[in-house]
Enzyme design. Structure first.
Site, PDB file in Angstrom:
ATOM      1  N   LYS A 154       0.842  -1.195   0.000  1.00 54.39           N
ATOM      2  CA  LYS A 154       0.000   0.000   0.000  1.00 54.39           C
ATOM      3  C   LYS A 154       0.875   1.242   0.000  1.00 54.39           C
ATOM      4  CE  LYS A 154       0.754   1.909   3.318  1.00 54.39           C
ATOM      5  NZ  LYS A 154       2.043   2.440   3.869  1.00 54.39           N
TER       6      LYS A 154
ATOM      7  N   TYR B 104      -4.353   4.360   6.177  1.00 46.95           N
ATOM      8  CA  TYR B 104      -4.895   3.488   7.233  1.00 46.95           C
ATOM      9  C   TYR B 104      -6.110   4.134   7.893  1.00 46.95           C
ATOM     10  CZ  TYR B 104      -0.787   0.484   7.037  1.00 46.95           C
ATOM     11  OH  TYR B 104       0.182  -0.396   6.627  1.00 46.95           O
TER      12      TYR B 104
HETATM   13  P1  NAD Z   1      12.419   1.551   1.902  1.00 47.84           P
HETATM   14  O1  NAD Z   1      12.869   2.865   1.396  1.00 47.84           O
HETATM   15  O2  NAD Z   1      12.964   1.065   3.203  1.00 47.84           O
HETATM   16  O3  NAD Z   1      12.701   0.406   0.820  1.00 47.84           O
HETATM   17  C1  NAD Z   1      12.495   0.617  -0.554  1.00 47.84           C
HETATM   18  C2  NAD Z   1      13.345  -0.369  -1.332  1.00 47.84           C
HETATM   19  O4  NAD Z   1      13.203  -0.073  -2.717  1.00 47.84           O
HETATM   20  C3  NAD Z   1      14.836  -0.271  -1.002  1.00 47.84           C
HETATM   21  O5  NAD Z   1      15.373  -1.561  -0.900  1.00 47.84           O
HETATM   22  C4  NAD Z   1      15.423   0.432  -2.210  1.00 47.84           C
HETATM   23  O6  NAD Z   1      16.762   0.047  -2.474  1.00 47.84           O
HETATM   24  C5  NAD Z   1      14.494  -0.053  -3.312  1.00 47.84           C
HETATM   25  N1  NAD Z   1      14.511   0.839  -4.477  1.00 47.84           N
HETATM   26  C6  NAD Z   1      14.632   0.414  -5.744  1.00 47.84           C
HETATM   27  N2  NAD Z   1      14.647   1.452  -6.580  1.00 47.84           N
HETATM   28  C7  NAD Z   1      14.569   2.569  -5.827  1.00 47.84           C
HETATM   29  C8  NAD Z   1      14.535   3.943  -6.125  1.00 47.84           C
HETATM   30  N3  NAD Z   1      14.596   4.396  -7.388  1.00 47.84           N
HETATM   31  N4  NAD Z   1      14.440   4.816  -5.105  1.00 47.84           N
HETATM   32  C9  NAD Z   1      14.337   4.378  -3.838  1.00 47.84           C
HETATM   33  N5  NAD Z   1      14.358   3.085  -3.495  1.00 47.84           N
HETATM   34  C10 NAD Z   1      14.464   2.178  -4.483  1.00 47.84           C
HETATM   35  O7  NAD Z   1      10.823   1.591   1.956  1.00 47.84           O
HETATM   36  P2  NAD Z   1       9.845   0.635   2.778  1.00 47.84           P
HETATM   37  O8  NAD Z   1       9.534   1.278   4.073  1.00 47.84           O
HETATM   38  O9  NAD Z   1      10.330  -0.758   2.780  1.00 47.84           O
HETATM   39  O10 NAD Z   1       8.515   0.784   1.885  1.00 47.84           O
HETATM   40  C11 NAD Z   1       8.350   0.079   0.655  1.00 47.84           C
HETATM   41  C12 NAD Z   1       6.848  -0.045   0.356  1.00 47.84           C
HETATM   42  O11 NAD Z   1       6.235  -0.794   1.406  1.00 47.84           O
HETATM   43  C13 NAD Z   1       6.106   1.289   0.294  1.00 47.84           C
HETATM   44  O12 NAD Z   1       5.117   1.229  -0.705  1.00 47.84           O
HETATM   45  C14 NAD Z   1       5.460   1.407   1.660  1.00 47.84           C
HETATM   46  O13 NAD Z   1       4.277   2.192   1.656  1.00 47.84           O
HETATM   47  C15 NAD Z   1       5.169  -0.041   1.982  1.00 47.84           C
HETATM   48  N6  NAD Z   1       5.131  -0.319   3.427  1.00 47.84           N
HETATM   49  C16 NAD Z   1       4.058  -0.968   3.939  1.00 47.84           C
HETATM   50  C17 NAD Z   1       3.988  -1.244   5.282  1.00 47.84           C
HETATM   51  C18 NAD Z   1       2.810  -2.010   5.844  1.00 47.84           C
HETATM   52  O14 NAD Z   1       2.653  -2.053   7.056  1.00 47.84           O
HETATM   53  N7  NAD Z   1       1.984  -2.624   5.014  1.00 47.84           N
HETATM   54  C19 NAD Z   1       5.009  -0.845   6.129  1.00 47.84           C
HETATM   55  C20 NAD Z   1       6.128  -0.182   5.577  1.00 47.84           C
HETATM   56  C21 NAD Z   1       6.172   0.074   4.216  1.00 47.84           C
END
Ligand code: NAD
Length: 392
Positions: free
Chosen positions: A159, A244
């Site tokens: 999401k 949420y």
């Molecule tokens: P994050 O920034 O920690 O991770 C993103 C990942 O994408 C990294 O590994 C990064 O290297 C990679 N990536 C690849 N290409 C990229 C680019 N061009 N720019 C930036 N990063 C790039 O983010 P996250 O917190 O893991 O979030 C990822 C997704 O998961 C989002 O859509 C977020 O909303 C969702 N999320 C959901 C929940 C939940 O409870 N359902 C919790 C956290 C995050």
């Protein structure tokens, strides 16, 4: 950890039904002996590997490949996949070779199941991988969901589903065309406290819901993160956690809002929040007469879902995080089992996939699209200062 003896089991069920519903366990798909009592704490919890979600193919686990090994994959999804019974961590997609090495070692992933963003499409030939889970920045969801569907895999996408309704529709269409299912990372739809407040609201246990306060926010850190860039995140806290609060108001009423008004709060750190909102508020009206008021923020924390009804009230606080969630009603505490949200979600989705069942509408791309349309309407209302009519 020991299995519950039958007398304790009865106590346990009595405890559950005092604050909640006697039907809770079967409604949630749990059996009594899914629970164990921790001898030192005296607390009951689900047995490891047991989320009441065994598929019709016991022992068969779908292979999941995680795309994007950032915070959520590393700290929540991969550990949860060590506890799931209907799926397992089979592969990874990452642009960082050092991460690939670490993950292969830590999780015993064969090299043949490791891809980068260029080789990703070759996943089509990999029989070990049944489901691709897209965990990338929001603006990248569409591309990777469409590519996963074209590779003939079922897809779970985090999401918010995407940044625009058009992207969401493309993702739905691609999965339909490939005859594959698309789930969104709506982990709370498999979480017992959340399911209980859905029941309390939708079954009008305390009479009709009159008003709701549903808010989610936190103080964000790193000023350089993608979450503060409009082109990658689609917006600020509304896209990230405000979703949420939107979900909360929708699943407590079980209705779709008919109108929205919204306001941006003044920015206290305009440099950091150059591209996205810092804090905002919105109000929905629902067809059954309920109204909701919500806050989302990257300036400070809030995490609460409160429903005031004709004959009482109920609330979750915390309501949307990784848990344990906590709930109360005007009649007493809400007692529900504490589960690992991510494991329950992936097991629930994979159970239906294994059983060849259509996923419930409220966890699919259709639900993701409904939310993204509402997020856009909230922005439109705040930008124009007008009440936006949401009736179809
Ligand atoms: P994050 O920034 O920690 O991770 C993103 C990942 O994408 C990294 O590994 C990064 O290297 C990679 N990536 C690849 N290409 C990229 C680019 N061009 N720019 C930036 N990063 C790039 O983010 P996250 O917190 O893991 O979030 C990822 C997704 O998961 C989002 O859509 C977020 O909303 C969702 N999320 C959901 C929940 C939940 O409870 N359902 C919790 C956290 C995050």
């Amino acid at each position: 950890m020991k299995k519950l003896p039958s007398t304790s089991r009865r106590d346990f069920l009595r405890n559950l039904s005092a604050g909640a519903s006697a039907l809770s366990l079967p409604m949630l798909g749990y059996a009594e002996n899914d629970f164990v009592r921790n001898e030192s704490s005296g607390l009951y919890s689900l047995q490891p590997n047991t989320f009441g979600q065994e598929s019709g193919q016991p022992g068969r686990k779908l292979g999941i490949a995680l795309v994007g090994l950032g915070y959520y994959s590393t700290n929540l999804l991969a550990p949860a996949l060590q506890q799931t019974q209907n799926c397992r961590l089979a592969g990874i997609v990452t642009g960082t070779p050092s991460k690939a090495e670490q993950w292969m070692q830590k999780y015993n992933i064969p090299k043949a199941n490791v891809y980068d963003y260029k080789t990703f499409d070759q996943i089509a030939d990999n029989k070990d991988i049944d489901v691709v889970y897209v965990v990338l920045p929001n603006s990248m969801h569409e591309e990777y969901v469409v590519r996963a569907a074209k590779a003939g895999k079922h897809v779970i996408c985090e999401k918010p589903m995407a940044i625009t309704p058009k992207e969401c529709q493309n993702m739905i269409d691609a999965c339909k065309k490939a005859n594959k299912q698309l789930a969104i990372g709506y982990r709370l739809h498999y979480e017992p406290f959340t399911k209980e407040v859905m029941r309390l609201g939708q079954e009008k246990v305390f009479g009709a819901v009159k008003f709701i306060e549903s808010s989610d926010g936190f103080r964000s850190g790193d000023p350089n993160q993608w979450r503060l860039k409009k082109s990658m995140a689609g917006g600020g806290p509304l896209m990230d956690v405000g979703i949420y609060a939107v979900q909360g108001a929708r699943y407590v009423t079980g209705e779709e809002p008919t109108s929205v008004t919204a306001q941006f709060a003044p920015k206290t750190d305009p440099q950091k929040f150059k591209e996205v909102e810092e804090t905002m508020f919105w109000q929905f009206e629902f067809p059954g007469g309920a109204v909701s008021n919500s806050t989302t923020s990257y300036a400070a924390g809030v995490e609460r879902l409160y429903a005031s009804c004709e004959k009482g009230w109920f609330e979750l606080s915390p309501a949307f995080g990784y848990g344990p969630l906590k709930g109360r009603t005007s009649k007493g505490p809400i007692e529900q089992p504490v589960v690992n949200h991510q494991a329950a979600h992936m097991d629930g989705v994979c159970k239906d996939l294994l059983d060849g069942k259509k996923l419930p509408d409220h966890v699919t791309g259709e639900e993701g699209l409904r939310d993204v349309r509402l997020l856009q309407a909230i922005y439109q209302a705040a930008e124009t200062g007008r009440k936006i009519n949401l009736k179809a």
